[in-house]
Motif scaffolding. Structure first.
Motif, short mmCIF file in Angstrom:
data_model
loop_
_atom_site.label_atom_id
_atom_site.label_comp_id
_atom_site.label_asym_id
_atom_site.label_seq_id
_atom_site.Cartn_x
_atom_site.Cartn_y
_atom_site.Cartn_z
N TYR A 605 0.82 -1.21 0.00
CA TYR A 605 0.00 0.00 0.00
C TYR A 605 0.86 1.26 0.00
N ARG A 613 -0.52 1.18 -4.21
CA ARG A 613 -1.64 1.89 -3.57
C ARG A 613 -2.81 2.16 -4.51
N GLN A 617 -6.44 0.58 -3.79
CA GLN A 617 -7.57 1.45 -3.45
C GLN A 617 -8.78 1.17 -4.35
N GLY A 640 -11.83 5.94 5.25
CA GLY A 640 -11.76 4.96 4.18
C GLY A 640 -11.58 3.57 4.74
N THR A 664 -2.80 6.15 8.03
CA THR A 664 -3.22 4.91 7.40
C THR A 664 -2.84 3.74 8.29
#
Length: 694
Positions: A605, A613, A617, A640, A664
């Protein structure tokens, strides 16, 4: 008259020689001739006071090997080693115009002459050597006070062994101390911990330049925002590649590469493999805004877990317009870990004042350059400065106290000159995942364990949460142990695909044969068995539908051994792929730990690769399970959320990505031993822990 044996002058009526005692034989005056032993240099041979007669035609009939010793008791040596008496051989006349008695004192004269000569030579040698010594210019004196000495950082990654790094630079030349001058110094160090202290003499300290025997860890941070442009990015890639030629990988130096635009990407984790770093460098991609401060925050957190001297080197051509972290937070965390940040501003659009402040406050340096083409020179200058630092190694005397501040007093002596440097540091001993070197968040681990236990569902429950930008992991007590992987083996498979794409072995258009071996969900059915599809198509189906047949087909194409070795070589040693997913239980299973899953997905990621990433996503979500359950159940809707799971009887595994604009997290839950519903409830507690971190 003279003695015919030794040449001593005698009275005319003498019967015996008063010198040699031999009977006197008169020689008529007309036989006295100057033909024998004349006083001319060309006819006189002298050796050890022996006169060698010279042949002179008919007047001297003696071979070249015959001679008469004047004190030989009348014995002469002939050419044939015969002994003769010169009294009976009138051809050997030992006479001269000069009285022979003067030659009898020759040994004494020669001895005196030799002695006088020796005295004269000795005097001349003394004078000559004395003048020669004076003619050698005196060596310049070394004075430690001519140098600026400053503490740079401390490495306590192997506590209680401590490495202190100092810069020792000549005030006049600006150059670091030479090895020869360093050898002239004696160091005495005192470590103070509260009211306790211990002195370490020079002999108990290990002292050397980093360049000689100590590794350095460097995190390179590259700006790939749109403003760089294709030509600028190409020059940056070349600059990084050229710089790698200077890195001493053979001495343990390690380099990591981060890139940033509107997000931060881990292009290459710390490695001593130049080829891997070069490959990652050539895969940089343009796009988006500038999140410089987020990249610096991530770089500092990544490099602090490494051993040896460490630093972050970043370049940018614009001003930060996307980061969630502030310059003040960057300075605080860099000071906390003693990590210098070196910044290079390219062109006229950078915030010189802000970049200079960050560099100077963290112990680094800011440089402004007109063109990215001179990037290599700046890298080399910074790197050489790091390698010229002097490292002092000692062992802290209080090994039970890992967290108290250490006050250091360092005396440096050179002859009669002494200078003192004082500094302090607080060891922040980061426990690490032994295989990957990622730091363990100790406080976070205690908190996460508390959340999981609060579920009170029984069974074997394990969890790990990876703070991607912070580069640390919170984990429960057994989260490093291999667990039954179920469908989450798609993470090791995806990690292996990314590795092979980086090496150029495959790409997203590579054709792969699909095999239908077990009933399961997915868009590919039994009718497609044996058909070929692109890698891109199969990976999409694997992530979007958790399609077991696609997982098995990719496993066959890559090879189970290749998947296992790729993961293990990267430090993820719990991965063990043994069989296909068959939809039922089996004595043979596939294994991976929560920590390794969190680490692998965190790397993917953070990557800008084709399965990095952007790809994740868009595709990391099972389309028929859009309702948030398990980890995502209590995650606020504004965050998210992406996830994958694997469920079978008495087993519930889930991996999720949770993020907002600032942080994240990769969260992993793996539980077994009780009903799936109870295990899912325990997974909810992991999501609650993550929510509490925002």
């Amino acid at each position: 008259m003279y003695c015919t044996h030794c040449g001593t002058e005698l009275d005319d009526d003498a019967k015996f020689c008063i010198n040699c005692g031999m009977p006197v034989d008169e020689v008529p005056q007309d036989d006295i001739s100057g033909d024998f032993y004349p006083n001319t240099s060309e006819n006189q041979n002298v050796e050890n006071n022996v006169l060698y007669p010279q042949s002179n035609g008919s007047n001297f009939n003696v071979s070249s090997n015959d001679y008469v010793h004047p004190q030989s008791n009348n014995i002469a040596y002939g050419a044939n080693n015969t002994w003769t008496n010169p009294q009976n051989d009138t051809s050997k006349k030992i006479l001269n115009n000069v009285p022979v008695s003067s030659k009898s004192n020759m040994p004494i004269i020669i001895i005196i002459a030799v002695a006088v000569f020796a005295v004269i030579v000795s005097i001349l040698l003394v004078v000559f050597l004395g003048n020669k010594k004076k003619s050698i210019p005196p060596t310049s004196s070394f004075n430690i006070n001519d140098y600026k000495i400053s503490f740079q950082q401390a490495d306590y990654s192997k506590f209680p062994k401590i490495k202190l790094y100092y810069s020792i630079v000549n005030n006049s030349t600006g150059k670091s101390i030479t090895d020869d001058d360093l050898a002239k110094l004696k160091f005495n160090l005192t470590e103070n911990i509260g009211d306790k202290n211990k002195k370490f003499a020079n002999k108990s300290l290990k002292t050397a330049k980093i360049d000689d025997n100590s590794e350095a860890s460097i995190c390179l941070v590259a700006d790939t925002s749109d403003s760089m442009g294709e030509s600028g990015l190409s020059s940056a890639e070349q600059g990084i590649t050229d710089f790698l030629d200077s890195v001493q990988f053979n001495k343990g130096d390690k380099v990591a590469l981060l890139s940033f635009n509107e997000s931060v990407y881990l292009e290459q984790n710390f490695s001593s493999n130049k080829e891997d770093i070069s490959t990652s460098t050539n895969m940089l991609r343009l796009g988006g805004d500038t999140a410089l401060y987020d990249a610096l925050y991530s770089g500092i957190n990544r490099v602090v877990a490494q051993g040896g001297a460490k630093c972050v080197i970043a370049f940018t051509d614009g001003q930060d317009n996307r980061s969630s972290y502030t310059p003040e937070e960057i300075i605080d965390i860099a000071k906390k870990y003693d990590v210098p940040v070196y910044l290079i501003g390219v062109g006229e659009d950078v915030d010189n004042t802000q970049l200079q402040s960050i560099s100077e406050e963290t112990g680094g340096k800011y440089t402004s350059i007109d063109s990215i083409s001179s990037l290599t020179d700046q890298y080399n200058s910074i790197f050489n400065g790091q390698k010229q630092m002097v490292c002092l190694q000692y062992q802290s005397f209080d090994i039970s106290d890992k967290s108290s501040e250490r006050d250091i007093s360092l005396d440096i002596k050179s002859g009669s000159d002494t200078t003192n440097v004082e500094n302090s540091f607080t060891p922040i001993v980061l426990e690490q995942i032994s295989t990957t070197g990622v730091s363990i968040d100790q406080n976070g681990s205690k908190e996460l364990s508390s959340y999981v236990k609060s579920a009170k569902v029984g069974g074997n429950l394990n969890a790990a949460v990876n703070d991607v930008l912070g580069s640390n992991i919170a984990l429960t007590s057994k989260a490093q142990k291999p667990q039954s992987a179920s469908a989450l083996i798609d993470i090791p498979i995806l990690y292996t695909i990314d590795d092979q794409m980086r090496s150029g072995s495959i790409d997203m258009n590579t054709m792969i044969t699909f095999h239908y071996t077990v009933d399961g969900r997915g868009i590919l059915k039994k009718e497609q068995d044996g058909q070929q599809f692109t890698l891109n198509e199969l990976v999409l189906d694997m992530l979007s539908y958790s399609d077991n047949n696609v997982i098995n087909s990719l496993m066959d194409y890559l090879g189970k051994d290749v998947i296992n070795s790729t993961c293990k070589n990267a430090g993820y040693k719990s991965v063990k792929i043994n069989r296909h997913i068959i939809g039922t239980s089996s004595k043979v299973d596939n294994y991976v730990s929560p920590v390794d899953l969190a680490g692998m997905l965190g790397e993917l990621y953070s990557s800008s690769s084709d399965v990095g990433r952007g790809f994740i996503q868009s595709n990391f979500l099972i389309v028929d399970k859009l309702t948030r359950v398990g980890i995502g159940k209590n995650i606020p809707s504004e965050y998210g959320f992406l996830n994958q799971n694997g469920i079978r009887t008495k087993l519930y595994n889930e991996i999720a990505i949770i993020e907002d604009n600032s942080k994240t997290y990769i969260a992993v839950f793996m539980g077994q031993g009780v009903d799936e519903e109870k295990l899912e409830k325990a997974a909810v507690s992991v999501g609650e822990y993550v929510s509490n971190q925002y």
